[in-house]
Scaffold this motif. Structure first.
Motif, PDB file in Angstrom:
ATOM      1  N   UNK A 117       6.593  -5.950   9.653  1.00 51.05           N
ATOM      2  CA  UNK A 117       6.079  -5.247   8.469  1.00 51.05           C
ATOM      3  C   UNK A 117       4.706  -5.783   8.072  1.00 51.05           C
ATOM      4  N   UNK A 118       4.544  -7.105   8.155  1.00 47.86           N
ATOM      5  CA  UNK A 118       3.244  -7.697   7.831  1.00 47.86           C
ATOM      6  C   UNK A 118       2.153  -7.172   8.762  1.00 47.86           C
ATOM      7  N   UNK A 119       2.473  -7.031  10.031  1.00 44.07           N
ATOM      8  CA  UNK A 119       1.495  -6.553  11.015  1.00 44.07           C
ATOM      9  C   UNK A 119       1.229  -5.058  10.897  1.00 44.07           C
ATOM     10  N   UNK A 120       2.230  -4.273  10.543  1.00 46.32           N
ATOM     11  CA  UNK A 120       2.095  -2.813  10.506  1.00 46.32           C
ATOM     12  C   UNK A 120       1.633  -2.269   9.166  1.00 46.32           C
ATOM     13  N   UNK A 121       1.757  -3.051   8.099  1.00 45.25           N
ATOM     14  CA  UNK A 121       1.368  -2.600   6.767  1.00 45.25           C
ATOM     15  C   UNK A 121      -0.101  -2.158   6.773  1.00 45.25           C
ATOM     16  N   UNK A 122      -0.404  -0.919   6.372  1.00 49.72           N
ATOM     17  CA  UNK A 122      -1.794  -0.456   6.373  1.00 49.72           C
ATOM     18  C   UNK A 122      -2.740  -1.325   5.533  1.00 49.72           C
ATOM     19  N   UNK A 123      -2.251  -1.877   4.431  1.00 50.35           N
ATOM     20  CA  UNK A 123      -3.113  -2.737   3.612  1.00 50.35           C
ATOM     21  C   UNK A 123      -3.361  -4.059   4.329  1.00 50.35           C
ATOM     22  N   UNK A 124      -2.343  -4.632   4.987  1.00 47.41           N
ATOM     23  CA  UNK A 124      -2.559  -5.854   5.782  1.00 47.41           C
ATOM     24  C   UNK A 124      -3.629  -5.625   6.843  1.00 47.41           C
ATOM     25  N   UNK A 125      -3.570  -4.479   7.495  1.00 51.73           N
ATOM     26  CA  UNK A 125      -4.520  -4.182   8.573  1.00 51.73           C
ATOM     27  C   UNK A 125      -5.936  -3.968   8.047  1.00 51.73           C
ATOM     28  N   UNK A 126      -6.054  -3.654   6.777  1.00 46.04           N
ATOM     29  CA  UNK A 126      -7.357  -3.430   6.155  1.00 46.04           C
ATOM     30  C   UNK A 126      -8.155  -4.720   5.989  1.00 46.04           C
ATOM     31  N   UNK A 127      -7.475  -5.816   5.691  1.00 46.17           N
ATOM     32  CA  UNK A 127      -8.149  -7.066   5.349  1.00 46.17           C
ATOM     33  C   UNK A 127      -8.594  -7.862   6.564  1.00 46.17           C
ATOM     34  N   UNK A 128      -9.730  -8.507   6.439  1.00 44.47           N
ATOM     35  CA  UNK A 128     -10.227  -9.430   7.460  1.00 44.47           C
ATOM     36  C   UNK A 128     -10.125 -10.838   6.890  1.00 44.47           C
TER      37      UNK A 128
END
Length: 138
Positions: A117-128
């Motif tokens: 879930x952490x890897x697939x969450x769209x907001x997680x993927x947004x952040x660098x």
């Protein structure tokens, strides 16, 4: 699925003494106050970092629920806190703290689904930035 969501901000005055408002398309936030004080000290109102935290916690929790359902589980309760860490003008990390009550799931299954879930969450993927996760099965 494809969609667009809108939010807006208004600011009046200088960076330190000015005041602003933020609003969302849903009107859940409707001219909600924010200022230097609510961002960098304590005051009544919101700030960009807590809004990011709320968005991240909400998105991650929903993604986790979807992945649980795909694996054949339904949570009785899921609580996620996002701690957005700001340092020297940058968000340096976000810590997700997950606690959930899920019948008939093993800790190994729980940890695997939480990590996905952490890897697939769209907001997680947004952040660098670094995103950590602590997951506890209640």
């Amino acid at each position: 699925m494809k969609f667009t969501r809108r939010a807006s901000a208004n600011w009046k005055g200088t960076g330190m003494e000015g005041t602003g408002t933020v609003s969302t398309q849903s009107t859940v936030l409707n001219q909600t106050q924010y200022s230097f004080k609510t961002r960098f000290a304590d005051g009544v109102g919101t700030n960009p970092e807590e809004l990011i935290g709320a968005a991240h916690a909400g998105c991650f929790t929903m993604q986790f629920s979807f992945l649980l359902n795909e694996a054949g589980f339904t949570a009785d309760n899921i609580d996620t806190e996002a701690k957005v860490n700001f340092e020297d003008g940058s968000i340096v990390s976000i810590n997700l703290d997950l606690t959930a009550t899920i019948p008939n799931i093993s800790d190994e299954q729980f940890q695997t689904i939480a990590a996905a879930a952490k890897e697939k969450c769209p907001i997680s993927r947004l952040f660098k930035t670094e995103i950590t996760l602590t997951a506890k099965l209640a």
